[in-house]
Design a protein around this motif. Sequence first.
Motif, mmCIF file in Angstrom:
data_model
loop_
_atom_site.group_PDB
_atom_site.id
_atom_site.type_symbol
_atom_site.label_atom_id
_atom_site.label_comp_id
_atom_site.label_asym_id
_atom_site.label_seq_id
_atom_site.Cartn_x
_atom_site.Cartn_y
_atom_site.Cartn_z
ATOM 1 N N ARG A 241 37.760 85.704 30.824
ATOM 2 C CA ARG A 241 38.822 84.716 30.547
ATOM 3 C C ARG A 241 38.639 84.122 29.166
ATOM 4 N N CYS B 182 36.442 70.409 26.734
ATOM 5 C CA CYS B 182 36.894 71.802 26.704
ATOM 6 C C CYS B 182 37.621 72.105 25.389
ATOM 7 N N LYS C 217 39.700 73.751 33.079
ATOM 8 C CA LYS C 217 41.027 73.127 33.005
ATOM 9 C C LYS C 217 41.831 73.360 34.291
ATOM 10 N N ASP C 218 41.667 74.535 34.891
ATOM 11 C CA ASP C 218 42.325 74.773 36.189
ATOM 12 C C ASP C 218 41.848 73.764 37.224
ATOM 13 N N CYS D 97 40.653 70.903 36.601
ATOM 14 C CA CYS D 97 41.217 69.609 36.245
ATOM 15 C C CYS D 97 42.655 69.472 36.759
ATOM 16 N N ASP D 98 43.388 70.546 36.671
ATOM 17 C CA ASP D 98 44.761 70.505 37.179
ATOM 18 C C ASP D 98 44.781 70.106 38.651
ATOM 19 N N ARG E 92 38.700 67.655 29.846
ATOM 20 C CA ARG E 92 39.609 68.421 28.986
ATOM 21 C C ARG E 92 39.268 68.241 27.509
ATOM 22 N N THR F 234 39.379 63.970 34.522
ATOM 23 C CA THR F 234 39.909 65.226 33.977
ATOM 24 C C THR F 234 40.182 65.057 32.482
ATOM 25 N N ALA G 156 42.446 68.478 40.300
ATOM 26 C CA ALA G 156 42.017 67.084 40.439
ATOM 27 C C ALA G 156 43.130 66.133 40.033
#
Lengths: 394, 394, 357, 357
Positions: free
Chosen positions: B27, B107, D69-70, D72-73, B104, B100, D75
């Motif tokens: 990925r 990230c 990030k997935d 996080c989505d 993020r 989050t 959550a």
Amino acid sequence: MSMKHQTPLLDELEKGTFPSFVKEIKRAAEHSDYAQDLLGLLELSYKEKVTHWKHGGIVGVRGYGAGVIGRYSDVPDQFPGVAHFHTVRVNQPSGFFYTTKALREICDIWDKYGSGLTNMHGSTGDIILLGTKTENLEPAFAELSSRGWDLGGSGSAVRTPSCCVGAARCEWANIDTMSITHEITQHYQDEMHRPAFPYKFKFKVAGCAVDCIASIARADMSIIGTWRGDIQIDQGEVKNYAQGGMDIQKEIVEMCPTECISWDGSELKINNEDCNRCMHCIAKMTKALRPGPEKGATILLGSKAPIVTGALMSWVIVPFMKMEPPYDELFDLVDRIWEWWDEHGKNRERVGELIERLSFTRFLKDVGLDPQPAMVKEPRRDPFFFWSEEDVEK
Amino acid sequence: MSMKHQTPLLDELEKGTFPSFVKEIKRAAEHSDYAQDLLGLLELSYKEKVTHWKHGGIVGVRGYGAGVIGRYSDVPDQFPGVAHFHTVRVNQPSGFFYTTKALREICDIWDKYGSGLTNMHGSTGDIILLGTKTENLEPAFAELSSRGWDLGGSGSAVRTPSCCVGAARCEWANIDTMSITHEITQHYQDEMHRPAFPYKFKFKVAGCAVDCIASIARADMSIIGTWRGDIQIDQGEVKNYAQGGMDIQKEIVEMCPTECISWDGSELKINNEDCNRCMHCIAKMTKALRPGPEKGATILLGSKAPIVTGALMSWVIVPFMKMEPPYDELFDLVDRIWEWWDEHGKNRERVGELIERLSFTRFLKDVGLDPQPAMVKEPRRDPFFFWSEEDVEK
Amino acid sequence: MSELPQRQTDIGPPHYEQFLPPVIKKNYGKWKYHEQLGPGHMVHVSESGDKLWTVRVASPRLLSTDTIKDICDIADAHCDGYLRFTTRHNVEFMVDDESKVEPLMKELKDKGFMIGGIGPRISNVVHTQGWVHCHSAATDASGLVKVLMDDLGEYFTTKSLPNRVRLAVACCVNMCGAVHCSDIALVGVHKTPPRIEHDKVKNLCEIPSTIASCPTSAISPDPQNKSVKIKIEKCMYCGNCYSVCPAMPIADPKNDGIAIVIGGKVSNLRSNPKFSKLAVPWLPNTPPRWTETVAAVRKILETYEAGAKKHERLGEWVERIGWEKFFKVTGLEFTLQHVDDFTFARETWRMAATFKW
Amino acid sequence: MSELPQRQTDIGPPHYEQFLPPVIKKNYGKWKYHEQLGPGHMVHVSESGDKLWTVRVASPRLLSTDTIKDICDIADAHCDGYLRFTTRHNVEFMVDDESKVEPLMKELKDKGFMIGGIGPRISNVVHTQGWVHCHSAATDASGLVKVLMDDLGEYFTTKSLPNRVRLAVACCVNMCGAVHCSDIALVGVHKTPPRIEHDKVKNLCEIPSTIASCPTSAISPDPQNKSVKIKIEKCMYCGNCYSVCPAMPIADPKNDGIAIVIGGKVSNLRSNPKFSKLAVPWLPNTPPRWTETVAAVRKILETYEAGAKKHERLGEWVERIGWEKFFKVTGLEFTLQHVDDFTFARETWRMAATFKW
Ligand code: SRM
Ligand code: SRM
Ligand code: SRM
Ligand code: SRM
Ligand code: SF4
Ligand code: SF4
Ligand code: SF4
Ligand code: SF4
Ligand code: SF4
Ligand code: SF4
Ligand code: SF4
Ligand code: SF4
């Protein structure tokens, strides 16, 4: 004879209910100068709180390097009777059985040539004839040996083997401890009398894991009887114990270390596969339980007192060995061990210490014993280990 | 992006039910050259069964000696994307909680400056940002630190402290693990970022003896919450467990290591004097039993992996310490220990190893801790011990 | 001295068979069970139906030939001239008929012998030479045994305990007794380092083996004096150098004393054999009756007696309750000396968060 | 790269409080009990009556930012934007209302997340870098974790065991995982000694610390080469010299392999924390799917599952039945390598006559 020395401190030890060693020395002092002066010297030690013996010199009987502990006083002028006070170690008969005739003979010899004092027995097992002078050693030995007695071990030699009473008076003996002890002693006469090892080597033989001779703590080689096969149960006798007031659940079932016994009030069951033969249930219910049918011994190696790197108990090197005369398998093993010890051991290094220094795996490989889980409580922790040439792909 | 390298072996690891790290790398490889070449290099390792990384050089961010693990490939020409592949250790927040938003942000920074690959988390506890080149270290750090993130430890420094979830979500937390961890981390920022110790020093904090952070195995200082006073029992809830099918006798009474619980079918009794606070009964009957009232921590010292003389677990050095901010007593103790370690420790010698070498008694004396039975499983065997001048009569 | 008989060598001990009472010879290896009949007598029953009664009496181990002959008289009168000693130095009289037991026990009592030591009680004390015969002794052994057993005699003759309690005494850390695996044991210890008599070292000692003798590597060469020197802070007074080199005396009347170690065993029943561990590092050496030591032993024994389950050995009891609890219930002090700092120290540290308050 | 923001130093990590879901902030330190609701979800109940549901999913630990990030989505959609990771690298989603649990779990399942790991089962595998990032790795870590968990996944998602079984993998004996105290752990090991690149030693290595690094004192100076030499028969291939001196590579594709150690634990429940012990000294290093290793782990696990009592950890089970029995019931071979010959070897020898046939 009246007492030569005042012994107010020692006299305190004539009081009390336990038999008094001071009375013993005084009894001997009735007819022995050694004992008279031993009292004086001992009183001095009690007063000054210090020993009055010097390091022993090398004394002994002709042709032997062992069997006599030389001992000299550091106050010979004050106590000439114990200026020399050597000990003669006489090899006890297996199991410490005697006829009165034999004992009296030894006593007579010692009254004649020594102090009239003994230890019955030394910690290793010998008859300790306590205290004589150098010139009496030879005649005492002649008298003793001509009547069938020989000296035990001392110094860097095989030490006098000893054993529990075993088959002579015990229902749990899996091996004939007295015979084995006698045969070992006879087989290694030379190694006992003429010290040629790096250090001492002791044998002790117990008929079962109860170990009434404390072999696991005090013998370079500990031979402990055991069995294979199922513990034999007499259910009737089990019930008798229960009726007699024994709480079988608490005293037996819950105390079995491997949790392999069950009792439902009428039948006692043992899962023999899980039994580690600790002897608890058998010892507590001797009428009801008996060791399994196939008898032999576990051979353990290495125990000793703490000097130098800490006390050792013997550990398993052969889980099971048949023990039948002429005990060749045992002697063969012992010879291999000694050869290895001889080759690698430093001066004053017991075989257990040598293994500790060079490693148990090295010992197993060199002496030719197959590794088995019974030899260890648990496998190693840290994954640091050796491989041989043949284990490696080139 | 299509994959730059063929990875038949790694592809095997995309199969199966457990989430695949190979899929993760792939990925990332969609947008990262690092990840592309990491696949290639890793495939080579899988093929040749050998690592293709070299010893790390010294790389890092300005003013810090820690927080970055330098890493270079030994086949840079083949895989230029991972010629440099340094890891950035970002200090996680206590307890591993995140919004989050925060995640993020990290990230995004890592997509920009690094491989887009991470470990959530490293064994010590850090957020591991896996792989970047030297010139990206400073900018990545600027982005991270300006958003409130700092680097964790590496090298001969305080390592990133970590803890179990504790009071945030656990009914058994005797201490506020997250607060303690945060305060330790803040207090020792300098010691974490600028390696000046003989070797690494790790802290881990567990709220109780369940030790969900494995502190006793993996921290030079393990702080484990505990209590004094009686375990609180709700007898009604005990009955509910029994009615719910729990075999209280077997599962609780017989599994209590100190045999201090009894249960007669209606009342559960605990002899608290004998309880060693192992947590078994409480863990299994959490509605019925609660830790005692007076909370604090046991401080243990010394655990580490096996190199050099064998693995250590931490052992008790302070049986009970109150744990309230500002944790001065703790910091004071740590400072004394470090001073001693600093003075005596050799290069690459963990504090536990130093104590092993110099002796626990010496440590206790020098650091000023009173000997207590709680510090040992058992007293020494061999009667070989030291005395001080003042113990001796002149 | 008159004519001496012809000496023989390497003949070994006489064969035991000639010393076995006939009933034993007949039933050798055929014993079926035994019953304890009292604190000092028991009966063994053979598959053949034969029975053997044993009566055990205490001995100070240090025996005069006169006393041995007294013992022989009794064995002659009651036991057809046979007897044995036990592995813990007691004397055992054996008879093959129940009717012989009472007269035997009566005579033994009349003559002042202490009958007992069988079953779950204190038996004789395994011990060593002490000031009676050894140059190495930090204390006396026979005296300590005497005062211990005077105090604890009832546990030999009558009272029973949860299980056997094996006592031992060693006069120095060479531990010629079974001290390192005993329920309760005393060991003579030093508290000060050896003194080096440089002038004598040259003649009396081999320098390399003297250096090698030291467990803590405290000894190094002192070439100037052709002798050795000791790094005092490394010496833990074991005296092993003195064993090897007489020019390094370590005895120190003011500071020598007695350590108590406990909780060892050798039997495999229930739990594995165990080493003894330190309970009291030092008590003053106070002959002739060592009251402090006797009191400490009694304290430990009574606490065990009160706390142990039936069949539990002392070490099993301590391990069940935990050492921290042992120090609490006995009131003994826990000191720096209790903390192991010898070879295998690490294994004794509490690598767990569990202990009792 | 554009303008960089102002760097800061020594600020430490952000304060955890800002990351706590409101229900946690409110009930911090007030939790009363919890209930396990399934293999992957549980509820914690506060003194206040508030409840917190947690759903746990597996993670490969090595995560792309995309996957993070997935997560996080999810959550964001279900948990008001909060989440946490566990000490064993799983991901936990928390909600404050029962009605939110089902939708959350449904989405997780739909997206292919593996829910589980709570209670008496296998949770995630603590592990290390392996060939992904470390110069020291004798094997890969992530790959081993993957193949282990592919095989044992049902113990994560559904099946329960007598108690938790903690797995760990370390790619070399530095053991950056928690291998030395795990129920079952794999560790990459070497079988051949390091090769000395004499020409490089000079420049790359400090000789004294290289010598000091060797646990068995196998390394000594080689003045001729300005390098070191190794006494091969003393080397047990730990690779510590290579950690210190890059000029002593030890990797050997033909002979590097995997050891299995078992029976460790860190919790204090019932029995004290335990070190892992060697079960299998060497299995071949067979990427990509290491079938021999996976089979051996499964064998050990299933034997434990069949033999242990409820609540018994693997090490507790082995200690109850005895190691000799462990080798018997698993059929694993006992070899010379199992016999300890390292620092504290003595403590592992069977100083007792008791063992099982
Ligand atoms: C007489 C006896 C004690 C007693 O009163 O019973 C004894 C007496 C001595 N022992 Fe011992 N040992 C005696 C049994 C033991 C035992 C017990 C046993 O054999 O079952 C041990 C412990 C087990 C062991 O062997 O480790 C024992 C461990 C030692 C040691 C420590 C050896 C070690 O490796 O740790 C020494 C020191 C030495 O060898 O230098 C020693 C040394 C000595 C010396 C020779 C003193 C010396 O340093 O030279 C003692 C002579 C005393 C004397 O003047 O009579 N004696 N010695 C025991 C022998 C009698 C007999 O032959 O039956
Ligand atoms: C006579 C003697 C053997 C000998 O060859 O001389 C002997 C004889 C017997 N012992 Fe023993 N033991 C003898 C020394 C020992 C020793 C060795 C020692 O103390 O140095 C031990 C090991 C002690 C230890 O573990 O530290 C010993 C631990 C036992 C035990 C185990 C007790 C336990 O639970 O740990 C039993 C079994 C029992 O009674 O349950 C036992 C049982 C027996 C039995 C019942 C065996 C039998 O069926 O005949 C014998 C009865 C006598 C009794 O109750 O004292 N005998 N016994 C020894 C007597 C010494 C004495 O005068 O007191
Ligand atoms: C979430 C986590 C703490 C954290 O801060 O992240 C955690 C959370 C809990 N643990 Fe744990 N443990 C967590 C790692 C650990 C660890 C550390 C480790 O594995 O490295 C251990 C020690 C393992 C060992 O001994 O080797 C651990 C041994 C336990 C035990 C003891 C089991 C035993 O009998 O030995 C319990 C008590 C029980 O369930 O009976 C426990 C119980 C719990 C409870 C029930 C505590 C509570 O009341 O909330 C939590 C429920 C979750 C569950 O069943 O998994 N937790 N737990 C960790 C989850 C890791 C994971 O993803 O699986
Ligand atoms: C990244 C991490 C493994 C992981 O994948 O999670 C790791 C990776 C390394 N460890 Fe570690 N250790 C990591 C946690 C541990 C742990 C576990 C822990 O901290 O809880 C241990 C066992 C506990 C301990 O500290 O003893 C551990 C014990 C070691 C050792 C052995 C130290 C010892 O005293 O025995 C070494 C060897 C060394 O220091 O030279 C080592 C050395 C290394 C080095 C730096 C390799 C080296 O020899 O220079 C590895 C760098 C790999 C890389 O390229 O990224 N690592 N290391 C862990 C740190 C991540 C983080 O910061 O969160
Ligand atoms: S060791 Fe066994 S066989 Fe020997 S006397 Fe004791 S109980 Fe009997
Ligand atoms: S001998 Fe020991 S292990 Fe075997 S059944 Fe009896 S009590 Fe249990
Ligand atoms: S260590 Fe104790 S307080 Fe912390 S999460 Fe585990 S059970 Fe809860
Ligand atoms: S916490 Fe452990 S020791 Fe204490 S009562 Fe509960 S099970 Fe027993
Ligand atoms: S214990 Fe020491 S003092 Fe006592 S006899 Fe043995 S060597 Fe001599
Ligand atoms: S007494 Fe013991 S420790 Fe002290 S110098 Fe002599 S041998 Fe070494
Ligand atoms: S265990 Fe060894 S190979 Fe794996 S990350 Fe740690 S140091 Fe590197
Ligand atoms: S691999 Fe380990 S044992 Fe071998 S030489 Fe290097 S440090 Fe020593």
